[in-house]
Design an enzyme around this catalytic site. Structure first.
Site, mmCIF file in Angstrom:
data_model
loop_
_atom_site.group_PDB
_atom_site.id
_atom_site.type_symbol
_atom_site.label_atom_id
_atom_site.label_comp_id
_atom_site.label_asym_id
_atom_site.label_seq_id
_atom_site.Cartn_x
_atom_site.Cartn_y
_atom_site.Cartn_z
ATOM 1 N N ASP A 70 4.004 63.411 51.794
ATOM 2 C CA ASP A 70 3.824 61.967 51.709
ATOM 3 C C ASP A 70 2.372 61.652 52.070
ATOM 4 O O ASP A 70 1.677 62.478 52.676
ATOM 5 C CB ASP A 70 4.789 61.276 52.669
ATOM 6 C CG ASP A 70 4.760 59.771 52.556
ATOM 7 O OD1 ASP A 70 4.549 59.260 51.435
ATOM 8 O OD2 ASP A 70 4.917 59.095 53.584
ATOM 9 N N ASP A 126 0.878 57.873 52.899
ATOM 10 C CA ASP A 126 0.706 56.821 53.903
ATOM 11 C C ASP A 126 1.538 57.162 55.128
ATOM 12 O O ASP A 126 2.739 57.389 55.044
ATOM 13 C CB ASP A 126 1.136 55.467 53.334
ATOM 14 C CG ASP A 126 0.563 54.288 54.115
ATOM 15 O OD1 ASP A 126 0.011 54.510 55.202
ATOM 16 O OD2 ASP A 126 0.666 53.154 53.631
#
Length: 276
Positions: free
Chosen positions: A15, A17
């Site tokens: 991922d 953010d």
């Protein structure tokens, strides 16, 4: 403390953010972590449920933070949605889009025709910060006329400088209520995007891990596919949420710098596995 899991991981789904950056601020150690993956021959793909930007725009965003990543290593929910639909329908298929440039560009790249009426095969919905009643009405009428309903991701909220704002899940919920039709969701924690990421990596479940900051998307999605799961506490998850969640990751670190330090130590005492 060094552990036995990290040296066995050869492919990673990361991922962005909450892992490499928070909104527009880089998290210390992100660039060094990706460099270490490359140095040790580990493959990776960066994934995001956000459908508003193209992979190239994300590569530019990361570059401004000092993190160099080629766009071919980035998979957005918009790109995953277009890839998913391209397996179902030929180029020239008409779609109605409720979404922004990242989603529209991905669909066009894969040969879909973006229509402005209800005579379409699919209604594809992502985050749309220019949402209007007319867009909701057209999407509703198209689905009630037989179009399949596809959503890029289920995120109900979007972290911004102002706080949590409505996300793609909030947008498609209005259409779902109006049509009595639940969409096929592509992004995390649903399997479609993660399976596409594994295809990009030419990876199999053993030796593949997902690294993220969310129990409900990253960890839940990884566990459902049988991947190793690594939670970083540098994003949306609090210690209290982790303690009370049914989604238990295999490994937990404060941030990506702590993960990198442990990985260095673990690799130093356990040789890297040969091959994939």
């Amino acid at each position: 403390m060094p552990n036995s899991i990290l040296p066995t991981i050869r492919s990673l789904i990361l991922d962005m953010d909450g892992v490499l950056y928070r909104l527009n601020t880089p998290i210390r150690g992100g660039a060094e972590f990706l460099a270490y993956l490359q140095e040790t021959g580990r493959r990776f793909v960066l994934v995001t449920n956000n459908s508003t930007l193209t992979p190239g725009q994300y590569a530019d965003k990361l570059s401004r933070m000092g993190i160099r990543v080629d766009a071919r290593h980035i998979l957005t929910s918009a790109e995953a949605t277009a890839m998913y639909l391209s397996r179902l329908s030929p180029p020239g298929t008409r779609v109605y889009v409720v979404g922004e440039n990242g989603l529209r560009a991905a669909l066009q790249k894969h040969g879909f025709v973006l229509a402005d009426d209800i005579t379409v095969s699919y209604v594809v919905c992502g985050l749309d910060r220019q949402l209007t009643y007319d867009k909701l009405a057209t999407a509703t009428l198209a689905i009630r006329s037989g179009a399949r309903f596809i959503a890029t991701n289920p995120d109900r909220t979007l972290p911004t400088e102002r706080g949590l704002e409505p996300g793609a899940g909030a947008v498609f919920s209005a259409i779902q209520v109006a049509t009595d039709t639940a969409p096929t969701v592509i992004g995390k924690p649903e399997p479609a995007m993660l399976e596409l990421a594994m295809t990009m990596l030419n990876a199999t479940t053993p030796g593949t891990a997902i690294i993220g900051d969310s129990l409900e998307t990253d960890i839940r999605g990884g566990r459902a596919l049988g991947l190793k799961t690594v939670l970083l506490m540098s994003g949306v998850t609090s210690p209290q949420q982790l303690a009370h969640s049914a989604q238990k990751p295999d490994l937990v670190y404060q941030d990506i710098s702590a993960l990198l330090a442990d990985w260095h130590a673990s690799d130093s005492i356990q040789p890297l596995p040969q091959g994939d």
